[in-house]
Write an enzyme that holds these catalytic residues in place. Structure first.
Site, PDB file in Angstrom:
ATOM      1  N   THR A   7     -20.025 -35.652 -18.235  1.00  0.00           N
ATOM      2  CA  THR A   7     -20.980 -35.932 -17.158  1.00  0.00           C
ATOM      3  C   THR A   7     -21.675 -37.281 -17.267  1.00  0.00           C
ATOM      4  O   THR A   7     -21.811 -37.841 -18.352  1.00  0.00           O
ATOM      5  CB  THR A   7     -22.067 -34.823 -17.141  1.00  0.00           C
ATOM      6  OG1 THR A   7     -22.896 -34.976 -15.994  1.00  0.00           O
ATOM      7  CG2 THR A   7     -22.927 -34.847 -18.383  1.00  0.00           C
TER       8      THR A   7
ATOM      9  N   THR B 207     -20.988 -33.267 -12.379  1.00  0.00           N
ATOM     10  CA  THR B 207     -20.499 -33.258 -13.747  1.00  0.00           C
ATOM     11  C   THR B 207     -19.046 -32.897 -13.504  1.00  0.00           C
ATOM     12  O   THR B 207     -18.673 -32.616 -12.374  1.00  0.00           O
ATOM     13  CB  THR B 207     -21.309 -32.191 -14.521  1.00  0.00           C
ATOM     14  OG1 THR B 207     -22.625 -32.684 -14.715  1.00  0.00           O
ATOM     15  CG2 THR B 207     -20.693 -31.797 -15.846  1.00  0.00           C
TER      16      THR B 207
HETATM   17  N1  GLY Z   1     -26.461 -33.123 -16.856  1.00  0.00           N
HETATM   18  C1  GLY Z   1     -26.107 -31.795 -16.603  1.00  0.00           C
HETATM   19  C2  GLY Z   1     -26.088 -30.963 -17.826  1.00  0.00           C
HETATM   20  O1  GLY Z   1     -25.836 -31.459 -18.899  1.00  0.00           O
HETATM   21  O2  GLY Z   1     -26.336 -29.792 -17.748  1.00  0.00           O
END
Ligand code: GLY
Length: 555
Positions: A384, A366
């Site tokens: 992300t 991310t």
């Molecule tokens: N995809 C990682 C999060 O949103 O925590």
């Protein structure tokens, strides 16, 4: 006794500047953001330029095929939050990743077309521009278009990443995404240039048609066509034109909490990150950790035990609050948090019962950036695709990766996602619902004055990374750069193990904790925190994580 308080790598210098600052994961994106500030743009303008630049030069996590969150503090001291998280498509349902016997189908929520949530980034950028932008939108997206045509230069890390995932790109796509694959198996190397003409054209459509340049017309047609082109029919994606047309980012109220006189402005649901940060702080507040020291056994114990209790709450009580009544008031109640620690003893480690061995991938993919401008606006953004390059699906003809955010739902009660996090009913899949996140863009104030802002990638390790940097500054008196570069640890209830940045902690300290029943496992890195602090002389200090290519640039 010195207890392994070293740094993970040679410490990066903090950057100090008078007018503005951008700290992001990639040098080119920080440069583009600062150029916008220099042209008279505000922090929101620079945010939009940086986000689109990251979509070009940091495709492992920067995106237009994913989503994110923005937390901001305006020059007038007002807060705002934008949720541009992806949503489950209309045809999504609770059992979409299970076979006829109710077993999870391997990798279905983690790679390929069915793993994709409806992307939110483009609508997010347009909404931010509509509310806070000062320069024309076309001027903010143009640097990313130019970068996509001209190409960006690979760093060593990002050359390695493209090489590492090459086989996945070829296996998961029915077309060859030539822009990310070198012919004849030649590996990418640092200094190579990556050109993305198809992405440039997609960005031009967004420049010229706004929302309709992505959620309708040619780009939407290409996304929907891509959904129908998996390697196996059973892995067909379900995003439709209606899903794309319906997508809306949402302005939300920030989550606000206090710790020993510090005010913390952070992300509400659908992230669990802000709740986690405030819960853990609430649980450890009564312990004199500053007196004990940053690498005292007791300090680690109380933080680990508070983390254990937050992640247990996360699994049951946290989800998209538009779909599930998150008991926020109780979860953040002082008495509730004190009671949570009642069964903790310094004599032995707590036990996370019913352990499900989480198959955790060491994903940091991310990305977080923080921007400040000369008027005093500060924006904090975490965005992300979920895993590295998301689902690994590249939209044919449109040139960008799609997320695999659907894996952040609880695809089956008790079944761990790629970060090893488990969940149940609250975070079950439903059409149009947002999947639970851990992203924690956060702003800290004292006496109504802005102090610092920060955030991190790293899935479930995000709240604990932000927490440790916060404590390093507030409790242990470190400058922000040092606070960021300090090695980190992470515990998340299940699996019942404490992750540590490899070889960065004192062996004796770890042995002492092992005697109490704690189990440890090394990870290469935990989090990549980027932050900005306001110095007493009024200048901005940009602090980029020294772990990888993160870069602070000011002017
Ligand atoms: N995809 C990682 C999060 O949103 O925590």
């Amino acid at each position: 006794m010195p207890c392994g308080v070293g740094f993970l790598q040679a410490q990066k210098e903090a950057v100090i500047a008078e007018n503005g600052m951008v700290t992001s994961a990639y040098p080119e994106a920080s440069r583009i953001g600062v150029e916008i500030l220099k042209k008279g743009g505000n922090a929101f303008d620079a945010l939009i330029a940086t986000e689109f630049a990251l979509a070009v030069c940091f495709p492992i996590a920067g995106n237009i095929g994913g989503g994110g969150f923005m937390v901001c503090r305006t020059a007038q001291g007002e807060y705002d939050v934008l949720d541009y998280r992806e949503k489950a498509p209309l045809k999504a349902h609770e059992k979409m990743y299970l076979d006829a016997e109710g077993n999870v189908i391997d990798q279905l929520s983690q790679e390929g077309h069915l793993a994709v949530g409806v992307p939110g980034t483009v609508d997010g950028m347009l909404k931010i521009h509509q509310k806070y932008g000062s320069l024309p939108f076309k001027d903010l997206i143009q640097p990313a278009i130019d970068l996509a045509y001209q190409g960006y230069v690979l760093t060593q890390y990002e050359a390695e990443n493209l090489n590492k995932y090459r086989e996945d790109f070829l296996r998961i796509n029915t077309h060859i995404p030539h822009q990310f694959i070198k012919p004849e198996g030649i590996p990418w190397k640092a200094g190579d240039t990556v050109r993305q003409p198809e992405l440039a054209q997609t960005l031009e459509r967004i420049r010229d048609h706004g929302r309709a340049g992505f959620y309708e017309g040619k780009t939407a047609d290409l996304i929907v066509a891509e959904m129908q082109s998996p390697t196996q029919p059973a892995r067909r994606g379900i995003i439709t034109h209606e899903d794309l047309k319906n997508y809306q980012a949402v302005w939300r109220k920030p989550l606000i909490g206090y710790y020993k006189g510090y005010k913390i402005i952070t992300m509400p649901p659908p992230s669990s990150g802000g709740i986690g940060l405030l819960q853990i702080l609430g649980m450890i507040e009564k312990y004199p950790i500053a007196k004990w020291g940053v690498r005292d056994k007791r300090t680690l114990q109380v933080i680990i035990e508070a983390e254990r209790r937050f992640y247990a709450d996360r699994a049951t009580h946290m989800a998209d609050a538009d779909f599930y009544k998150v008991p926020l008031k109780t979860l953040l109640d002082k008495q509730y948090l004190q009671n949570r620690m009642k069964d903790f003893s310094f004599e032995k480690a707590g036990i996370s019962e019913n352990i499900t061995a989480g198959n955790i991938i060491e994903s940091e993919e991310t990305t977080h950036y923080t921007i400040a401008d000369k008027w005093g606006n500060v924006v904090c953004v975490t965005t992300t695709l979920n895993d590295a390059y998301g689902s690994k699906v590249v939209v044919k003809g449109a040139g960008f990766f799609l997320n695999n955010e659907m894996d952040d739902f609880s695809i089956k009660p008790g079944f761990p996602n790629l970060y090893g996090a488990i969940g149940g009913k609250a975070n079950a899949i439903a059409p149009q619902k947002r999947m639970l996140s851990s992203m924690t863009p956060t702003i800290v104030e004292k006496d109504n004055q802005f102090l610092f802002a920060l955030g991190s990638p790293g899935g479930t390790t995000i709240p604990t990374s932000v927490l440790q940097v916060f404590l390093n500054v507030v409790e242990f008196g470190m400058p922000l750069q040092k606070a960021i570069d300090m090695p980190r640890f992470h515990h998340q209830w299940q699996p019942d193990v404490v992750f540590l940045e490899k070889d960065a902690f004192d062996k004796h300290l770890i042995e002492e904790l092992e005697k109490l029943g704690y189990r440890f496992k090394g990870r290469k890195i935990i989090g990549r925190v980027n932050g900005i602090r306001k110095l007493k002389n009024g200048k901005w200090e940009g602090c980029a994580d020294s772990r990888k290519d993160d870069t602070a640039i000011g002017y």
